[in-house]
Design a protein around this motif. Structure first.
Motif, PDB file in Angstrom:
ATOM      1  N   VAL A 229      63.939  49.689  69.241  1.00 24.58           N
ATOM      2  CA  VAL A 229      64.681  50.891  69.624  1.00 24.58           C
ATOM      3  C   VAL A 229      65.991  50.507  70.309  1.00 24.58           C
ATOM      4  N   ALA A 230      65.920  49.473  71.155  1.00 25.03           N
ATOM      5  CA  ALA A 230      67.118  49.086  71.902  1.00 25.03           C
ATOM      6  C   ALA A 230      68.190  48.511  70.999  1.00 25.03           C
ATOM      7  N   ILE A 231      67.802  47.727  69.978  1.00 35.83           N
ATOM      8  CA  ILE A 231      68.861  47.085  69.188  1.00 35.83           C
ATOM      9  C   ILE A 231      69.160  47.779  67.867  1.00 35.83           C
ATOM     10  N   LEU A 232      68.314  48.725  67.454  1.00 36.95           N
ATOM     11  CA  LEU A 232      68.570  49.397  66.172  1.00 36.95           C
ATOM     12  C   LEU A 232      69.988  49.986  66.087  1.00 36.95           C
ATOM     13  N   PRO A 233      70.423  50.765  67.095  1.00 38.94           N
ATOM     14  CA  PRO A 233      71.777  51.312  66.989  1.00 38.94           C
ATOM     15  C   PRO A 233      72.835  50.220  66.873  1.00 38.94           C
ATOM     16  N   LEU A 234      72.632  49.120  67.587  1.00 38.93           N
ATOM     17  CA  LEU A 234      73.629  48.042  67.554  1.00 38.93           C
ATOM     18  C   LEU A 234      73.623  47.329  66.212  1.00 38.93           C
ATOM     19  N   VAL A 235      72.414  47.103  65.666  1.00 39.39           N
ATOM     20  CA  VAL A 235      72.322  46.437  64.372  1.00 39.39           C
ATOM     21  C   VAL A 235      72.979  47.295  63.301  1.00 39.39           C
ATOM     22  N   SER A 236      72.729  48.606  63.345  1.00 35.94           N
ATOM     23  CA  SER A 236      73.320  49.472  62.327  1.00 35.94           C
ATOM     24  C   SER A 236      74.838  49.453  62.414  1.00 35.94           C
TER      25      SER A 236
END
Lengths: 283, 333
Positions: free
Chosen positions: A28-35
């Protein structure tokens, strides 16, 4: 099955559940950043035709260059660096000096001054900008880098607490031996205290540095000339408006803006954690 | 002649003596070291605070005429629905903050003990806290756009895109989306604070608990929770006052459109877009009073809740907890 194997099975299941939950929250924490990173690596055509979560076919760094020039981020990085250096120098100097006086000298008004700084944390900063704006106008500090820098030096309370707490652990015998040797108070501060305070200075500089680098509300308000005076955070405002749908470029800009924070985080993780904890316990 | 010179020398000596005496030095050091910080504190905190209170009684813009209107601005804050009702949006952020506290407390408890890759998990979860607000705004505008990241992930999970709402536009969900971004940004930071608190708990207590056969839940309820209650309580209060002044998510993601304008977003708009400085000041003062009241309440509650602990002294307290653990362990067996 006896009790023992049962408890082993139970423990294993709990362990697996524990790791699943950890992976979930890390995801959840890195999903937005990865996208955001995925999208930043796509060229215009690929961005338009593929799903945002589809991996890019080949790495394409053109967006980064485009974002960097469009938002004039070179200038912004220079401005942010100047602001950071001066703010950190000045706030370290006045912060350690104030903490030294408040911790080492007993005088009337000592507690009052501490309370003044404490009470200031309750005043909502953003709300106060209504009248700070008026004062900044009168002092002719708007639209000058130095004006913003002066203002940023003044709003520093947490680090004073970090310093005071650190001073409490430095034995007063050191001061006394300095006095015996005939050193002035300034000399004691400069030659004995300051070197000993180094870990606290590093910690509070990292926290203050990240805070200053990320500050955008006041930067937006007081550095209105965006071509000349943008900081890294406010340079991202360039993408608001007509450019608002070119997400591959915007994402590249976002990634560029958070690289310094990432770098600091990777190198100084421990200090950031410990600084936060000491700051919070006192404040 | 000779006498005169002598007097002069004496005077000079006594001046330098006075100047270098400890007492004078002390005063000079105190004055020099405190002058700049206090000047800055005064100019950028207390002077604006005083001015803000003053402004709130006037009808004024930044430039131009000012007319004294008494309490009219304050009456407007309470009577005009668009102002005061925006405070209701704080409930979304309060609910979000409570969810966030629960998540961070859970993660902190897990990560305080040996976990494989614990530092990496911790790092991933903490990093969002270090991203600047504008970037967070863009990231989540992108994240929640129709058919983009969030919708794609939900589709992976088997949801039908046609049945999903517009996360930032539909008034039924958009405030939850914004509160969610706030959770995303701060849960790692909260977790680090809790880990700090849990680490400072005396490890002897855990050993005693283990010896008495406590399971993990019992350890959490009877050892961890009582020992970190101060930090926990402070964080609960901080999140309540923080929710009242929620500003960033709506300001950077939706600009307050579609019913997401919180009290502070409204205030920013009143102050800088329509330049009703007096009205904005009154809004700020009202919120400040509410926050101060909440903080005061917190202090009273804190004193009340921990009176027992202070009275007993730390040693007895530990012993008492150990006894409590004993009985708890036995009860389960």
């Amino acid at each position: 099955m006896d009790d023992n194997t049962l408890s082993i099975v139970k423990r294993t299941v709990l362990n697996v559940l524990k790791y699943i939950s950890l992976v979930f929250f890390a995801f959840v924490a890195i999903l937005p950043l990865v996208s955001v990173l995925i999208t930043a690596l796509k060229d215009d055509e690929e961005y338009a035709t593929t799903n945002v979560m589809a991996l890019p076919q080949h790495l394409n760094f053109a967006n980064f260059a485009k974002a960097f020039t469009t938002a004039n981020m070179g200038r912004a990085f220079i401005n942010s660096t100047i602001i950071l250096i001066v703010v950190l120098l000045v706030s370290t100097l006045i912060g350690t000096q104030l903490a030294y006086v408040l911790n080492r000298f007993k005088f009337r008004g000592n507690t009052l001054i501490r309370n003044l700084f404490l009470f200031a944390t309750f005043l909502p900063g953003i709300a106060m900008q209504v009248s700070v704006y008026e004062i900044m106008t009168k002092l002719n500090l708007i639209n000058h880098l130095y004006g913003y820098i002066i203002m940023m030096c003044g709003t520093d309370i947490i680090s004073i607490y970090v310093y005071i707490q650190y001073f409490e652990n430095i034995p007063t015998e050191l001061d006394e031996s300095g006095i015996m040797d005939g050193a002035s108070y300034f000399r004691i501060y400069r030659s004995i205290m300051l070197p000993l305070l180094k870990p606290a200075i590093v910690t509070s500089c990292i926290l203050k540095g990240v805070g200053t680098y990320n500050e955008y509300y006041c930067a937006n308000l007081y550095l209105q000339d965006k071509t000349r005076l943008a900081t890294v955070a406010t340079s991202l405002y360039t993408f608001v408006g007509p450019l608002g749908s070119q997400y591959n470029m915007i994402c590249a800009g976002v990634i560029i803006s958070l690289l310094p924070a990432l770098l600091v985080f990777i190198t100084c993780q421990k200090q950031i954690y410990s600084g936060l904890t000491t700051g919070a316990v006192k404040g | 002649m000779e006498g005169k010179v002598k007097v002069q020398v004496n005077e000079e000596r006594s001046f330098s003596k006075w100047f270098y005496s400890r007492k004078t030095q002390r005063i000079i050091t105190i004055a020099c070291f405190m002058f700049i910080p206090l000047l800055l504190l005064f100019t950028f905190t207390y002077l604006p605070f005083g001015k803000m209170v003053g402004f709130s009684f006037y009808k004024m813009k930044y430039i131009g005429e000012r007319t004294f209107v008494g309490l009219k601005n304050y009456k407007k804050v309470f009577s005009e629905p668009e102002y005061f009702s925006s405070l209701k949006l704080s409930f979304f952020y309060m609910a979000g903050a409570l969810v966030q506290l629960a998540i961070s407390l859970y993660l902190a408890t897990v990560l305080s003990f040996k976990v494989k890759g614990g530092d990496i998990f911790k790092g991933f979860m903490f990093f969002p806290y270090l991203i600047n607000g504008i970037a967070v705004g863009f990231i989540f505008k992108f994240f929640f756009t129709r058919g983009f990241v969030f919708d794609t992930v939900l589709q992976w999970c088997g949801f039908n895109l046609d049945k999903l709402p517009y996360w930032l536009r539909d008034q039924g969900v958009n405030n939850w989306s914004l509160a969610g971004t706030s959770i995303w940004r701060y849960f790692g930071q909260n977790m680090v604070l809790f880990i700090g608190a849990i680490m400072s708990v005396d490890s002897e207590l855990y050993e005693a608990a283990m010896l008495d056969g406590c399971n993990k839940w019992q350890q959490f309820f009877y050892v961890t929770l009582p020992n970190i209650r101060t930090v926990l309580f402070l964080n609960v209060i901080l999140s309540i006052t923080g929710s009242l002044s929620a500003f960033e998510p709506p300001y950077v993601i939706t600009s307050g459109a579609n019913g997401t304008a919180t009290y502070f977003v409204k205030m920013h708009e009143v102050a800088h877009t329509s330049q009703k400085v007096g009205q904005a000041s009154a809004m700020a003062v009202v919120l400040l009073i509410i926050i101060l009241f909440a903080t005061l309440l917190q202090n009273v509650l804190l004193k009340y809740a921990f009176r027992e602990a202070e009275y007993e002294g730390p040693e007895q307290n530990i012993r008492k907890k150990k006894i409590r653990i004993n009985t708890a362990g036995r009860g389960k067996k």
